[in-house]
Design a protein around this motif. Structure first.
Motif, PDB file in Angstrom:
ATOM      1  N   ARG A 152      17.038  47.689  45.953  1.00 43.42           N
ATOM      2  CA  ARG A 152      16.577  46.015  46.587  1.00 43.42           C
ATOM      3  C   ARG A 152      17.792  45.688  47.939  1.00 43.42           C
ATOM      4  O   ARG A 152      18.745  45.913  47.953  1.00 43.42           O
ATOM      5  CB  ARG A 152      16.766  45.285  45.570  1.00 43.42           C
ATOM      6  N   TYR A 153      17.280  46.388  48.727  1.00 42.09           N
ATOM      7  CA  TYR A 153      17.850  45.640  49.648  1.00 42.09           C
ATOM      8  C   TYR A 153      17.880  44.417  50.600  1.00 42.09           C
ATOM      9  O   TYR A 153      16.611  43.967  50.801  1.00 42.09           O
ATOM     10  CB  TYR A 153      17.839  46.622  51.255  1.00 42.09           C
ATOM     11  N   ARG A 154      18.574  43.464  50.536  1.00 40.47           N
ATOM     12  CA  ARG A 154      18.571  42.152  51.129  1.00 40.47           C
ATOM     13  C   ARG A 154      19.453  42.486  52.871  1.00 40.47           C
ATOM     14  O   ARG A 154      20.613  42.058  52.186  1.00 40.47           O
ATOM     15  CB  ARG A 154      18.542  41.185  50.416  1.00 40.47           C
ATOM     16  N   ALA A 197      15.914  41.352  56.415  1.00 40.14           N
ATOM     17  CA  ALA A 197      15.216  42.274  56.389  1.00 40.14           C
ATOM     18  C   ALA A 197      15.048  42.435  54.909  1.00 40.14           C
ATOM     19  O   ALA A 197      16.035  42.344  54.151  1.00 40.14           O
ATOM     20  CB  ALA A 197      15.528  43.868  56.910  1.00 40.14           C
ATOM     21  N   PHE A 242      13.735  45.128  51.523  1.00 36.91           N
ATOM     22  CA  PHE A 242      12.962  46.468  51.314  1.00 36.91           C
ATOM     23  C   PHE A 242      12.994  46.611  49.691  1.00 36.91           C
ATOM     24  O   PHE A 242      14.439  46.658  49.082  1.00 36.91           O
ATOM     25  CB  PHE A 242      13.754  47.554  52.001  1.00 36.91           C
ATOM     26  N   ASN A 243      12.274  47.053  49.255  1.00 38.17           N
ATOM     27  CA  ASN A 243      12.094  47.245  47.468  1.00 38.17           C
ATOM     28  C   ASN A 243      11.328  47.952  46.987  1.00 38.17           C
ATOM     29  O   ASN A 243      10.237  48.705  47.676  1.00 38.17           O
ATOM     30  CB  ASN A 243      11.537  46.242  46.581  1.00 38.17           C
ATOM     31  N   ALA A 256       6.167  49.008  46.054  1.00 37.13           N
ATOM     32  CA  ALA A 256       6.345  48.949  47.359  1.00 37.13           C
ATOM     33  C   ALA A 256       6.439  47.576  47.565  1.00 37.13           C
ATOM     34  O   ALA A 256       5.427  47.489  47.984  1.00 37.13           O
ATOM     35  CB  ALA A 256       7.354  50.445  47.580  1.00 37.13           C
ATOM     36  N   SER A 257       7.790  46.790  48.849  1.00 38.31           N
ATOM     37  CA  SER A 257       7.089  45.868  48.768  1.00 38.31           C
ATOM     38  C   SER A 257       8.240  45.488  50.307  1.00 38.31           C
ATOM     39  O   SER A 257       9.891  45.935  50.500  1.00 38.31           O
ATOM     40  CB  SER A 257       7.652  44.829  47.781  1.00 38.31           C
ATOM     41  N   ALA A 258       8.037  45.203  51.162  1.00 35.24           N
ATOM     42  CA  ALA A 258       8.781  44.639  52.883  1.00 35.24           C
ATOM     43  C   ALA A 258       8.850  43.917  53.343  1.00 35.24           C
ATOM     44  O   ALA A 258       7.794  43.714  53.688  1.00 35.24           O
ATOM     45  CB  ALA A 258       8.871  46.182  53.309  1.00 35.24           C
ATOM     46  N   VAL A 269      10.400  43.130  57.572  1.00 37.13           N
ATOM     47  CA  VAL A 269      10.453  43.819  58.191  1.00 37.13           C
ATOM     48  C   VAL A 269      11.159  43.246  59.639  1.00 37.13           C
ATOM     49  O   VAL A 269       9.832  42.993  60.177  1.00 37.13           O
ATOM     50  CB  VAL A 269      10.379  45.714  59.069  1.00 37.13           C
ATOM     51  N   ILE A 280       6.755  39.485  46.423  1.00 38.34           N
ATOM     52  CA  ILE A 280       8.341  40.118  47.276  1.00 38.34           C
ATOM     53  C   ILE A 280       9.795  40.024  46.926  1.00 38.34           C
ATOM     54  O   ILE A 280      10.394  38.174  46.953  1.00 38.34           O
ATOM     55  CB  ILE A 280       8.107  40.275  48.697  1.00 38.34           C
TER      56      ILE A 280
END
Length: 828
Positions: free
Chosen positions: A697-699, A705, A707-708, A730-732, A734, A820
């Protein structure tokens, strides 16, 4: 006449009347709409220049200088597009920039604050009454001791009030104050600029011309040719324009030839108003009224529009009726092109210590099913005293497919399979809790069998107590319950009464180095079954002692900025075996086997079954901690069985494994923005991994932004109610440019070789408006957990929110929160 066609006929009549009142205005609007597409090429050509401007502003020495340069640059571009001439010219925008600096905090800073304290704007009238006024001017004159004239840099200050003008004349006899020139007034609640002002101090009224104003609490800004302040609570405006966009941004504007503001009623009334979006008029209304504060006002609410494969175009026109200060109702006519007309009502009330809500909706005839469909709910909460309360939550729908067909496609797959209704009364003290409750369940999953609907509880009586002793390692606890279980219809399953009591005593010894907690409990469960529903004994019971010892140690060592911890834990549990195969199972199932299950005293989540146990749980957790964050965390745990486990949900088939699944959980907050979470279970019996998942997981903290990407795997385990699963998801979200973001989710089943769900959309979020459009396709699972034969469901939803004014379309925040990870509701 069909009710749906009647509704369309009414809408057509309204549209025709609106056209008659605004025909010339519509022609003007259409001409500008045609030119709108021409401007797109101009906007694209200006993108590079906008980026250059932003880089220059980032290198600017002062934020204010950068703001002014942005405004000037934007206005130059806007003026070059003569067909989209902006409402506020460059001179007016510079006035707004100057008014913006009158406040200690920027009114529009809230939309850029993702975390932290939001700015607060208030007026201190008490401070004004206690503070003398300071008057400054280059020169002053007095005539006949009644007329005072001030000229040159006139400056009046009192508490939070600040007034500046080029000239001021005051007549003490009439109490009239005349102000001329560049007039600027500000206080904690507003700031305005005017070219002339006439203030009657005795009548507390005023007349202002060519006014620009900012109200920071909303925040909004606007202008008016003339402002008549007839009293402290009532004012009139001519040729008024306002927006919630910050200075330099004119994305949407609300215009009106006349406007009245009544602070006593909290209502604003406008005549000949129109809404302008991106310099294009999009809505005209000959008359309109809306609230200016939190007070509830009768009127039309924002319509909702959606599109789905099940219902077609879905249009709702809600109407709010403020009947009285303590109750109101929302009427919600709704039309679906593929199903027909639907009407709903939502009634709310508030009495002393009581709140409640009654909701009802009905579709006289569904075009697809050719049946009457309806649903209703009743919510009530009463707080009789600080300790005594009552709650009622009653719900019912006409059929099991009601929500999947009529509740919209954003909420599907996020709802339980059973619709619960319950009522309870409870009495709570710090050491005691008593309650009486009844509940009922209705199947609302068309793919699920009614045989699996939970029992009714008619009633459930509970008495729980807890007592700890200061200075002594002694805790005492009692859990007790009486329930009468009833089936919804005769299906051969038993029904009857159950009484359970479980006294417990523990001796917790806790220190900074570790803890030891021996515990002894005795559980007795008694059944009285209805003879009509069972062929065996009608009186059954079980009595079991439960003995456990929980212990753990804490070791830690500091390494510069990191702290390393080692946390071993042992948990021993002993419960003797008692044959429970003849006992009914009213509401018991197996807990999902996870790391927390390693330290429970019963693997079943109800009292109908009590496991026999002679087992030892060993677990080890180690962490690397930095500034309170687990940069690395690893947990390994397993249960060692010293006796066969003979108690099952059905039958007494012994489970002879010597070890439970080996559970491993690993997580890492790699950075403040990037996080990894994973878990795995190894089965010694099958000699393979039977369950696992991994998520990255990125936040972004600065760019928002998200991204998972994740992977889910599990073998079929019906005893836990789990179906086989092998999926990637996957979820995002951007960011693209200037507040535009792409959002999406993709879920694929490797096992079924099918796309289970995906949605894709775009979002635009700025200080003054927000736009979202989402296209979604998904499959509905069956009661067996599979997707064989499932037809894809499609839907399109959009939302346009003009901040500080209104919102159009479906609210999709909850949907994005559920799907998300890391998404947050906008706070502005």
């Amino acid at each position: 006449m069909d009710a749906g066609y009647f509704m369309i006929f009414c809408l057509a009549v309204w549209a025709l009347l609106e056209f008659i009142f605004s025909v010339f205005f519509k022609i003007y609007m259409l001409l500008r709409l045609l030119l709108f597409f021409v401007s797109i090429s101009v906007l694209i050509a200006k993108t590079v220049e906008a980026n250059e401007l932003e880089s220059k502003c980032n290198a600017s020495t002062t934020e204010q200088r950068c703001d002014f340069s942005k405004v000037e640059k934007q206005l130059e571009e806007q003026e070059s597009r003569f067909w989209f001439k902006k409402t506020f010219d460059q001179q007016r925008e510079q006035v707004f920039m100057r008014l913006r600096t009158e406040f200690d905090q920027d009114p529009w800073s809230a939309c850029r604050l993702r975390l932290g304290t939001q700015p607060i704007f208030s007026v201190d009238k008490q401070m004004r009454a206690q503070t003398p006024m300071d008057i400054f001017a280059s020169s002053s004159e007095m005539f006949d001791a009644e007329f005072i004239s001030l000229s040159g840099n006139v400056d009046l200050q009192r508490a939070d009030q600040h007034l500046m003008a080029n000239q001021a004349d005051y007549n003490q006899a009439s109490g009239v104050l005349d102000l001329y020139g560049d007039i600027t007034y500000s206080d904690g609640g507003m700031a305005l600029n005017s070219t002339s002002a006439l203030v009657n101090m005795q009548e507390d009224s005023s007349l202002l011309r060519n006014v620009s104003f900012i109200i920071p609490s909303s925040p909004i800004r606007g202008s008016a040719d003339v402002v008549y302040r007839d009293s402290p609570t009532f004012s009139r405006y001519k040729e008024v324009t306002y927006t919630a966009c910050e200075p330099g941004n004119q994305d949407w504007m609300l215009h009106a030839s006349k406007m009245k503001v009544n602070d006593e009623t909290g209502r604003v009334a406008v005549k000949h108003g129109w809404l302008e979006f991106k310099s294009v008029p999009v809505l005209y209304f000959p008359y309109g009224s809306f609230p200016i504060d939190d007070r509830r006002l009768t009127g039309l609410l924002t319509p909702t529009i959606g599109l789905s494969g099940r219902s077609g175009v879905d249009i709702g026109l809600p109407f709010y009726w403020n009947i009285a200060p303590n109750y109101d109702v929302t009427l919600a006519p709704r039309y679906m092109t593929e199903r027909g007309f639907m009407f709903g009502a939502d009634f709310r009330y508030l009495w002393h210590r009581t709140t409640g809500k009654i909701n009802f909706e009905i579709m006289p005839e569904d075009k697809q099913t050719e049946t009457l469909r309806w649903g209703g709910s009743f919510l009530k909460r009463t707080q009789f005293t600080d300790h005594l309360s009552m709650n009622i939550n009653a719900n019912y729908v006409s059929d099991s497919a009601y929500f999947s067909d009529l509740d919209g496609s954003l909420g599907l797959n996020n709802r339980n399979r059973y619709l619960e209704s319950n009522g309870s009364i409870a009495y709570n003290l710090p050491w005691l809790s008593m309650s009486a409750r009844i509940d009922n369940y209705q199947n609302i999953d068309p793919g699920a069998s009614d045989q699996n609907v939970p029992y009714r509880r008619l009633p459930q009586l509970k008495l729980d107590m807890f007592k700890s002793f200061d200075g002594l390692p002694l805790d005492m606890k009692l859990d007790s319950e009486y329930v009468y279980f009833q089936r919804h219809f005769p299906d051969g399953r038993p029904q009857g009464q159950r009484f359970n009591i479980k006294p417990e005593i523990s001796f917790p010894f806790v220190s900074q180095a570790g803890f030891v907690e021996p515990k002894v409990a005795m559980q007795h469960t008694q059944y009285w079954l209805d003879s009509e529903t069972t062929s065996g004994a009608v009186s059954l019971s079980k009595t079991l002692p439960i003995i456990s010892v929980d212990s753990g140690l804490f070791f830690e060592r500091d390494f510069e900025s990191l702290t390393h911890t080692i946390e071993p834990r042992l948990f021993y549990l002993y419960v003797p075996y008692t044959d429970q195969s003849d006992l009914p199972n009213f509401d018991t199932s197996l807990y999902d086997f996870t790391a927390s299950q390693l330290f429970r005293d019963n693997e079943f989540n109800g009292v109908d079954k009590t496991q026999n146990a002679n087992q030892l749980t060993t677990a080890l957790t180690t962490r690397l901690v930095q500034d309170g964050r687990d940069r690395l965390k690893l947990t390994v745990g397993e249960i060692f069985y010293f006796a066969d486990r003979k108690v099952n949900l059905i039958g007494n088939q012994p489970r002879t494994e010597l070890f439970s699944n080996l559970i491993t959980e690993f997580s890492s907050e790699i950075t403040d923005e990037l996080k990894f979470i994973s878990s795995m279970q190894w089965s010694f019996k099958e000699n393979e991994v039977n369950r696992g998942n991994a998520d990255l997981r990125y936040r972004g903290l600065n760019n928002n932004a998200i991204f998972n990407i994740g992977y889910r795997f599990q073998q079929r385990q019906l005893e836990f109610g789990r179906f086989a699963q092998n999926q990637v998801v996957a979820s995002a979200m951007v960011p693209i440019y200037d507040g535009w973001s792409a959002i999406g989710l993709y879920r694929y089943s490797i096992l079924d070789k099918k796309n289970l769900e995906y949605f894709i959309g775009v979002e635009k979020d700025s200080c003054c408006w927000r736009f979202r459009v989402i296209y979604r396709q998904f499959l509905l699972s069956t009661d067996s957990g599979g997707f064989a034969g499932a037809e894809p469901q499609n839907s399109i939803f959009f939302q346009l929110e003009l901040k500080g004014f209104t919102s159009l379309g479906e609210k999709v925040d909850e949907f994005l929160l559920d799907n998300i990870s890391g998404y947050r509701k906008p706070t502005y």
